[in-house]
Design a protein around this motif. Structure first.
Motif, PDB file in Angstrom:
ATOM      1  N   LEU B  25     -11.306 -14.206  -6.766  1.00 16.82           N
ATOM      2  CA  LEU B  25     -10.315 -13.510  -7.591  1.00 16.82           C
ATOM      3  C   LEU B  25      -9.865 -14.276  -8.756  1.00 16.82           C
ATOM      4  N   PRO B  26      -9.323 -15.603  -8.557  1.00 18.18           N
ATOM      5  CA  PRO B  26      -8.891 -16.185  -9.955  1.00 18.18           C
ATOM      6  C   PRO B  26      -9.499 -16.211 -11.132  1.00 18.18           C
ATOM      7  N   ASN B  27     -10.943 -16.147 -10.867  1.00 19.19           N
ATOM      8  CA  ASN B  27     -11.853 -15.992 -12.095  1.00 19.19           C
ATOM      9  C   ASN B  27     -12.414 -14.459 -12.355  1.00 19.19           C
ATOM     10  N   ALA B  28     -11.684 -13.606 -11.613  1.00 17.65           N
ATOM     11  CA  ALA B  28     -12.070 -12.277 -11.753  1.00 17.65           C
ATOM     12  C   ALA B  28     -11.268 -11.337 -12.719  1.00 17.65           C
ATOM     13  N   GLY B  29     -10.330 -11.820 -13.160  1.00 17.17           N
ATOM     14  CA  GLY B  29      -9.484 -11.131 -14.019  1.00 17.17           C
ATOM     15  C   GLY B  29      -8.133 -10.394 -13.523  1.00 17.17           C
ATOM     16  N   VAL B  30      -7.602 -11.437 -12.399  1.00 19.40           N
ATOM     17  CA  VAL B  30      -6.348 -10.733 -11.730  1.00 19.40           C
ATOM     18  C   VAL B  30      -5.063 -11.428 -12.693  1.00 19.40           C
ATOM     19  N   ASN B  31      -5.470 -12.251 -13.529  1.00 18.76           N
ATOM     20  CA  ASN B  31      -4.175 -12.619 -14.340  1.00 18.76           C
ATOM     21  C   ASN B  31      -4.211 -12.092 -15.768  1.00 18.76           C
ATOM     22  N   ASP B  32      -4.401 -10.613 -15.774  1.00 16.56           N
ATOM     23  CA  ASP B  32      -4.622 -10.027 -17.037  1.00 16.56           C
ATOM     24  C   ASP B  32      -3.024  -9.330 -17.373  1.00 16.56           C
ATOM     25  N   ARG B  33      -2.279  -9.934 -18.103  1.00 18.16           N
ATOM     26  CA  ARG B  33      -0.941  -9.858 -18.487  1.00 18.16           C
ATOM     27  C   ARG B  33      -0.852  -8.573 -18.982  1.00 18.16           C
ATOM     28  N   LEU B  34      -1.857  -7.912 -19.824  1.00 17.93           N
ATOM     29  CA  LEU B  34      -1.832  -6.708 -20.680  1.00 17.93           C
ATOM     30  C   LEU B  34      -1.885  -5.668 -19.497  1.00 17.93           C
ATOM     31  N   TYR B  35      -2.808  -5.831 -18.486  1.00 12.09           N
ATOM     32  CA  TYR B  35      -3.071  -4.792 -17.580  1.00 12.09           C
ATOM     33  C   TYR B  35      -1.674  -4.817 -16.720  1.00 12.09           C
ATOM     34  N   GLU B  36      -1.125  -5.884 -16.342  1.00  9.88           N
ATOM     35  CA  GLU B  36      -0.097  -5.854 -15.708  1.00  9.88           C
ATOM     36  C   GLU B  36       1.450  -5.029 -16.312  1.00  9.88           C
ATOM     37  N   SER B  37       1.370  -5.506 -17.775  1.00  5.67           N
ATOM     38  CA  SER B  37       2.668  -4.826 -18.332  1.00  5.67           C
ATOM     39  C   SER B  37       2.338  -3.395 -18.281  1.00  5.67           C
ATOM     40  N   ARG B  38       1.296  -2.655 -18.552  1.00  6.78           N
ATOM     41  CA  ARG B  38       0.978  -1.414 -18.756  1.00  6.78           C
ATOM     42  C   ARG B  38       1.230  -0.909 -17.261  1.00  6.78           C
ATOM     43  N   LEU B  39       1.015  -1.686 -16.067  1.00 11.39           N
ATOM     44  CA  LEU B  39       1.017  -0.911 -14.636  1.00 11.39           C
ATOM     45  C   LEU B  39       2.500  -0.778 -14.190  1.00 11.39           C
ATOM     46  N   TYR B  40       3.369  -1.510 -15.104  1.00 12.42           N
ATOM     47  CA  TYR B  40       4.998  -1.107 -14.939  1.00 12.42           C
ATOM     48  C   TYR B  40       5.519  -0.746 -16.046  1.00 12.42           C
ATOM     49  N   LYS B  41       4.881  -0.163 -16.803  1.00 14.17           N
ATOM     50  CA  LYS B  41       5.340   0.432 -17.998  1.00 14.17           C
ATOM     51  C   LYS B  41       5.690   1.871 -17.808  1.00 14.17           C
ATOM     52  N   ILE B  42       4.721   2.333 -16.617  1.00 13.34           N
ATOM     53  CA  ILE B  42       4.742   3.831 -16.581  1.00 13.34           C
ATOM     54  C   ILE B  42       6.069   4.153 -15.378  1.00 13.34           C
TER      55      ILE B  42
END
Lengths: 388, 181
Positions: B25-42
């Motif tokens: 997981l650490p190298n699979a893209g779990v630290n994608d800040r853009l994704y995370e910010s979108r996740l909580y922007k809805i």
């Protein structure tokens, strides 16, 4: 409440009474499935460590070779169940003051899951341990954290506000994860099989703590030195939860195969030698290392130039074990001053009455980063968000 | 017990996947800040703006729907109940809408439906599961959703380390990385 339940169904009736007494409205659990769950596949077929290694795991209490092993199992299951119900008693009132609906959902779900874990332990007691188990299952509904009668000190401590809640879920629930992990390889198969589903639910509790604290830091309202004091309070409590040093009961539990080390299977695979006389110290050490890493992650959210948050040393603030009541600093050195100076030291490093007062004002501000509950959370009915 | 949705799975391989997942997981893209910010922007009631935020994250041009079509989309997303997908099938008839897009809308608005991607399907196939990849077939997505839910249910506690992301996201990323490793 019926005095001594004879069947699990009767115990469930008494559980409903307990909910009424502690004031937990079942509607707050929404569509949460309060049921018994086992992961039999990963519970193992043969005893994995201790003196009975290689024999078939015990599936009924009559297969357990000695009464003292049965007693020890009853005691372990009872303590685990006691902590589950106690935490609901400690946290229930927080639903009324949740900073956001998202947090209200999280707290309600955690409380629902803690109750399920308590059910699971009572199911084991009622199903496998006859009258002895029934008596203990009943007592789990009679002790009360508000009255200070729960078995472990940490579970009688009041939790007046949400900062305590986030520290508790971050640090004390993490102790729970370790305890469950150590029981997951138990020689008593129904206990081992109970742990997988419980551990999966527990990880939500830890996530709630970690993300809650991250949001507190991002909001920048709670002073970091104050936050650190709350870390110190709950970490010291959590360190205590691993039990006494040189514990003979932990040693016997290992000898009988009923409670292993943290990551027992990996340690067995790697032939990691077991130090039977220091089992509690070892698991506390693993726990300590894990929270150090978690707090380092939290520090990634601090503003530039801020003093990093840290985890106090294992010797600080202890009430149990070799360092109980002794004066050690947060960095683990023996405190050199006199009693008055120690009180001054504590006032800087542990929450004070002034902190509690100041928090009342801080909680009126935007002290935690906002987070919206998802549609699924609202629809689940957990926390009754649409009625709150 | 292995969930019904995982019928035919290679249980041994699956256990290996669970063992390796925390290190994948650490190298699979779990630290994608853009994704995370979108996740909580809805935030708040579902609206067209949410879909635009998601489309932007997907890097697809924002669609301009007539009012009635926009309503149809919102209602479909609003009424669908996880893990069911049948109610959103009609959206496939719209121009520029495929399973990738529908899955993203569902994922970001509910946090439980998984994002759809081919590498994850291959990951599921490598575990012995019959998971066809077809971005225009709702039934394929339904199978995919059920399988990921099954894997989530079947996973031992230690397989999914602590990230404040939906577990479906962790599994979707983990399976995709597993298929390539």
């Amino acid at each position: 409440m019926k005095e001594l339940p004879e069947t699990f169904d009767e115990w469930v009736e008494n559980f409903g009474e307990w909910q009424k007494i502690v004031g937990f409205d079942p509607a707050w659990a929404g569509d949460f499935d309060l049921s018994i769950k086992f992961d039999w596949e990963r519970s193992g077929e043969v005893i994995e460590f201790g003196d009975y290694t290689g024999r078939a795991k015990w599936e009924r209490s009559l297969q357990i070779p000695h009464q003292n092993i049965r007693d020890s199992l009853v005691s372990m299951i009872t303590v685990q169940g006691d902590t589950e119900f106690a935490s609901v008693e400690q946290q229930k009132h927080l639903l009324e003051t949740a900073p956001t609906d998202y947090d209200r959902y999280s707290a309600a779900r955690i409380m629902a899951e803690e109750q399920r874990h308590g059910w699971q332990m009572c199911y084991l007691l009622m199903t496998y341990f006859g009258k002895q188990g029934a008596r203990e299952a009943q007592k789990l509904l009679e002790r009360n954290a508000q009255e200070g009668s729960r078995l472990l000190g940490a579970f009688n401590r009041p939790m007046p506000h949400w900062l305590d809640f986030f520290c508790y879920t971050m640090f004390v629930d993490r102790d729970g994860k370790f305890q469950l992990g150590m029981l997951s390889t138990s020689s008593f198969k129904p206990l081992a099989a109970s742990m997988g589903p419980m551990l999966k639910e527990e990880s939500f509790h830890l996530g709630t703590g970690a993300s809650g604290l991250r949001r507190v830091i991002s909001a920048g309202i709670i002073p970091l030195d104050m936050l650190q004091r709350y870390f110190n309070k709950w970490v010291a409590t959590a360190h205590d939860l691993f039990g006494t040093d040189n514990s003979t009961s932990a040693e016997w539990a290992y000898v009988w195969g009923i409670k292993g080390r943290w990551d027992e299977r990996e340690k067995l695979a790697n032939n990691t030698e077991v130090d039977r006389e220091h089992l509690n110290e070892e698991s506390r050490g693993h726990y300590h290392d894990e929270i150090v890493a978690e707090v380092e992650k939290l520090c990634g959210n601090l503003p530039e130039g801020a003093t990093p948050l840290y985890v106090p040393d294992e010797k600080f603030g202890r009430s149990i074990g070799d360092f109980a009541g002794l004066k050690y600093t947060v960095t683990g050195e023996k405190f050199a001053g006199n009693d008055d100076e120690w009180q001054e030291y504590l006032a800087v490093n542990m929450p004070t009455a002034k902190d509690e007062e100041d928090l009342k004002e801080l909680f009126t501000q935007e002290w935690i980063e906002f987070r919206e509950p998802t549609r699924m959370m609202i629809e689940s009915g957990i926390g009754q968000l649409n009625k709150a | 017990m292995i969930p019904v949705s995982l019928f035919g799975i290679d249980a041994e391989k699956c256990e290996r996947f669970f063992t390796e997942l925390p290190s994948i997981l650490p190298n699979a893209g779990v630290n994608d800040r853009l994704y995370e910010s979108r996740l909580y922007k809805i935030e708040g009631d579902l609206c067209l703006d949410h879909l635009h935020i998601i489309d932007q994250w997907m890097e697809v041009p924002p669609a301009i729907w007539p009012e009635d079509v926009a309503q149809e989309i919102l209602v479909a997303i609003d009424v669908v109940k996880y893990p069911n997908v049948a109610l959103v099938e009609g959206l496939l008839e719209l121009d520029g809408v495929d399973i990738h897009r529908i899955a993203s809308w569902l994922h970001f608005t509910t946090n439980v439906y998984p994002l759809y991607n081919e590498a994850t399907c291959i990951g599921l196939q490598s575990l012995g599961l019959n998971c066809p990849y077809d971005p225009n077939d709702i039934a394929s997505y339904g199978v995919y959703v059920a399988m990921i839910e099954g894997i989530k249910e079947y996973a031992p506690a230690g397989a999914l380390p602590e990230y404040s992301l939906p577990r479906q996201r962790l599994l979707e990323l983990g399976l995709a990385a597993w298929s390539q490793g």
